[in-house]
Scaffold this active site. Structure first.
Site, PDB file in Angstrom:
ATOM      1  N   ARG A  54       0.841  -1.196   0.000  1.00  0.00           N
ATOM      2  CA  ARG A  54       0.000   0.000   0.000  1.00  0.00           C
ATOM      3  C   ARG A  54       0.877   1.246   0.000  1.00  0.00           C
ATOM      4  O   ARG A  54       2.094   1.156   0.150  1.00  0.00           O
ATOM      5  CB  ARG A  54      -0.940  -0.009   1.212  1.00  0.00           C
ATOM      6  CG  ARG A  54      -0.152  -0.283   2.487  1.00  0.00           C
ATOM      7  CD  ARG A  54      -0.705   0.335   3.697  1.00  0.00           C
ATOM      8  NE  ARG A  54      -0.703   1.788   3.633  1.00  0.00           N
ATOM      9  CZ  ARG A  54       0.378   2.528   3.806  1.00  0.00           C
ATOM     10  NH1 ARG A  54       1.576   2.003   4.016  1.00  0.00           N
ATOM     11  NH2 ARG A  54       0.302   3.842   3.757  1.00  0.00           N
ATOM     12  N   GLY A  55       0.217   2.407  -0.153  1.00  0.00           N
ATOM     13  CA  GLY A  55       0.965   3.658  -0.284  1.00  0.00           C
ATOM     14  C   GLY A  55       1.218   3.856  -1.775  1.00  0.00           C
ATOM     15  O   GLY A  55       1.650   2.920  -2.467  1.00  0.00           O
ATOM     16  N   ALA A  56       0.945   5.070  -2.241  1.00  0.00           N
ATOM     17  CA  ALA A  56       0.930   5.303  -3.682  1.00  0.00           C
ATOM     18  C   ALA A  56       2.224   4.869  -4.403  1.00  0.00           C
ATOM     19  O   ALA A  56       2.184   4.046  -5.334  1.00  0.00           O
ATOM     20  CB  ALA A  56       0.592   6.764  -3.950  1.00  0.00           C
ATOM     21  N   ARG A  97      -7.337  -0.713  -7.248  1.00  0.00           N
ATOM     22  CA  ARG A  97      -7.588   0.482  -6.430  1.00  0.00           C
ATOM     23  C   ARG A  97      -7.600   1.696  -7.361  1.00  0.00           C
ATOM     24  O   ARG A  97      -6.698   1.847  -8.174  1.00  0.00           O
ATOM     25  CB  ARG A  97      -6.501   0.674  -5.352  1.00  0.00           C
ATOM     26  CG  ARG A  97      -6.544  -0.384  -4.267  1.00  0.00           C
ATOM     27  CD  ARG A  97      -5.659  -0.003  -3.089  1.00  0.00           C
ATOM     28  NE  ARG A  97      -6.299   0.930  -2.190  1.00  0.00           N
ATOM     29  CZ  ARG A  97      -5.664   1.533  -1.179  1.00  0.00           C
ATOM     30  NH1 ARG A  97      -4.372   1.330  -0.985  1.00  0.00           N
ATOM     31  NH2 ARG A  97      -6.307   2.353  -0.382  1.00  0.00           N
ATOM     32  N   GLN A 204      -3.228   3.233   9.718  1.00  0.00           N
ATOM     33  CA  GLN A 204      -1.877   3.247   9.131  1.00  0.00           C
ATOM     34  C   GLN A 204      -0.911   4.100   9.960  1.00  0.00           C
ATOM     35  O   GLN A 204       0.287   3.832   9.989  1.00  0.00           O
ATOM     36  CB  GLN A 204      -1.930   3.797   7.697  1.00  0.00           C
ATOM     37  CG  GLN A 204      -2.551   2.862   6.680  1.00  0.00           C
ATOM     38  CD  GLN A 204      -4.031   3.125   6.488  1.00  0.00           C
ATOM     39  OE1 GLN A 204      -4.700   3.617   7.388  1.00  0.00           O
ATOM     40  NE2 GLN A 204      -4.554   2.804   5.329  1.00  0.00           N
ATOM     41  N   ASP A 245      -1.941  10.846  -2.912  1.00  0.00           N
ATOM     42  CA  ASP A 245      -2.219   9.721  -3.810  1.00  0.00           C
ATOM     43  C   ASP A 245      -2.477  10.189  -5.235  1.00  0.00           C
ATOM     44  O   ASP A 245      -2.320   9.412  -6.182  1.00  0.00           O
ATOM     45  CB  ASP A 245      -3.425   8.926  -3.305  1.00  0.00           C
ATOM     46  CG  ASP A 245      -3.022   8.079  -2.115  1.00  0.00           C
ATOM     47  OD1 ASP A 245      -2.988   8.604  -0.994  1.00  0.00           O
ATOM     48  OD2 ASP A 245      -2.691   6.892  -2.317  1.00  0.00           O
ATOM     49  N   ASN A 255      -5.639  12.313  -0.524  1.00  0.00           N
ATOM     50  CA  ASN A 255      -4.792  11.546   0.399  1.00  0.00           C
ATOM     51  C   ASN A 255      -5.732  10.861   1.386  1.00  0.00           C
ATOM     52  O   ASN A 255      -6.958  11.023   1.316  1.00  0.00           O
ATOM     53  CB  ASN A 255      -3.791  12.471   1.107  1.00  0.00           C
ATOM     54  CG  ASN A 255      -2.692  11.697   1.803  1.00  0.00           C
ATOM     55  OD1 ASN A 255      -2.041  10.843   1.182  1.00  0.00           O
ATOM     56  ND2 ASN A 255      -2.469  11.945   3.077  1.00  0.00           N
ATOM     57  N   LYS A 256      -5.159  10.099   2.268  1.00  0.00           N
ATOM     58  CA  LYS A 256      -5.957   9.299   3.211  1.00  0.00           C
ATOM     59  C   LYS A 256      -7.067  10.114   3.853  1.00  0.00           C
ATOM     60  O   LYS A 256      -6.867  11.274   4.209  1.00  0.00           O
ATOM     61  CB  LYS A 256      -5.007   8.738   4.280  1.00  0.00           C
ATOM     62  CG  LYS A 256      -5.638   7.886   5.335  1.00  0.00           C
ATOM     63  CD  LYS A 256      -6.468   6.746   4.783  1.00  0.00           C
ATOM     64  CE  LYS A 256      -5.734   5.887   3.791  1.00  0.00           C
ATOM     65  NZ  LYS A 256      -6.602   5.003   2.994  1.00  0.00           N
TER      66      LYS A 256
END
Ligand code: MRU
Length: 355
Positions: A54-56, A97, A204, A245, A255-256
């Site tokens: 995970r994470g862009a 995603r 996270q 992201d 973003n998150k």
């Protein structure tokens, strides 16, 4: 007190025979450091969807390697059939995603390699796809260091920094992005006091950011998301650093979930708010944040996943967006590997990236 510092874990890498991608299972952190070996497309799709990787930027690097590993399995096909299968597989992985642009960016690069080498055999093209995957990985590491170099100029020794979600090395490899100035500054002998939002619902910030900073010897304090206002009011925060992201052409960025709230708080308290990310996260084809597709995730992530018993009635309606968009008016600057972009973002992003 001097904290113990240890080497960073591998997040994504090729197996020694280059027939599999090996990833650190981020759903098992912080209590278990376990690796998953991936050799088929469904497992690769699931790894992205389940946030094992995970994470862009990390998703982008993983996708590059996954295409290399998967395409070796049909490298005996004639070019046309190979190209068709490669494109189908890239589209399939891309459907895992929607929000982070780095996934489609890396897959497009790999499809570009296949399309540009139509005269060659599939086996030769697969070797080039492998080289491209390694290039994406190496470029990503270099970008992370550069972001650290630029970002560290925005803070001074002893500063308090708030971050949200995880845009550390687990999400971006190398120095991370939001954490890059922190790790880079640490190497120069600087000390920062980092506040890590736990980041509901998937935690996270708690599970990953506080874990990786603590293990790296950075002074980190974990807070619940609803405590950010208090620590800002108490004067503990000099700057906010978050990842991204997808950055739209006008500087709005996804973003998150919760990031836009942090940005609004930072504006209220007069604290500079920066997003840090590589150029692969800037999407000039997306005009504004309204055009960014926000991923909606499983209701059980907020109903029951972390609890011994469900914390909501099963019939209660849920809304579980994974990301939100921060309006560019709340952003002090966008830190990229090419430099720091200040408002007006639309004009200055285009200038920096010659668009
Ligand atoms: O759902 P995740 O864990 O992949 O979300 C990650 C984030 O929102 C990060 O902050 C983002 O990817 C930036 S990392 C450069």
């Amino acid at each position: 007190m001097e904290q113990q510092k240890r080497a960073r874990l591998d997040v994504v890498k090729l197996s020694p025979d280059e027939k599999a991608v090996i990833i650190l299972d981020q759903t098992r952190l912080p209590n278990h450091e376990e690796y998953i070996t991936i050799q088929d497309e469904k497992r690769a799709w699931d790894a992205i969807k389940r946030l094992e990787i995970r994470g862009a930027p990390a998703i982008g690097v993983f996708a590059g390697y996954a295409m290399y590993v998967l395409s070796q399995q049909y490298q005996n096909l004639p070019y046309e059939a190979f190209q068709k299968e490669f494109t189908r597989q890239a589209d399939y992985l891309n459907s895992s995603r929607p929000t982070a642009v780095n996934l489609s960016w890396a897959l497009k690069r790999q499809v570009g390699v296949v399309n540009a080498n139509a005269g060659k055999s599939a086996a030769e093209i697969v070797a080039l796809v492998g080289e491209e995957a390694k290039k994406i990985d190496a470029e990503n590491l270099e970008m992370s260091r550069k972001i650290g170099e630029y970002g560290v100029t925005l803070v001074k020794d002893g500063d308090g920094i708030l971050t949200h979600c995880n845009a550390g090395y687990l999400a971006c490899l190398g120095y991370g992005t939001a954490t890059a100035p922190i790790y880079y500054g640490q190497e120069q002998g600087m000390t920062f006091h980092v506040y890590s939002d736990e980041t509901r619902p998937l935690l996270q910030g708690a599970r990953l950011t506080s874990y990786e900073l603590q293990k790296s010897g950075v002074d980190v304090t974990m807070i619940c998301d609803n405590m950010a206002s208090l620590v800002m009011k108490q004067g503990k925060i000099n700057a906010v650093f978050v990842g991204c992201d997808r950055v739209a052409a006008n500087g709005d960025f996804a973003n998150k979930i919760g990031t836009s709230g942090v940005a609004i708080l930072a504006k209220h308290y007069g604290i500079p708010f920066y997003t840090l990310g590589p150029s692969s996260t800037i999407d000039f084809d997306t005009k504004t944040g309204d055009d960014i597709h926000i991923e909606l995730r499983d209701p059980d992530e907020i109903r029951s996943m972390w609890y011994k018993e469900p914390m909501a009635l099963p019939e209660v309606k849920t809304f579980n967006p994974s990301f939100d968009v921060t309006d560019h008016s709340l952003v002090t600057g966008i830190v990229t590997e090419r430099g720091i972009v200040y408002p007006p973002f639309e004009e200055n992003l285009r200038k920096l990236f010659n668009r």
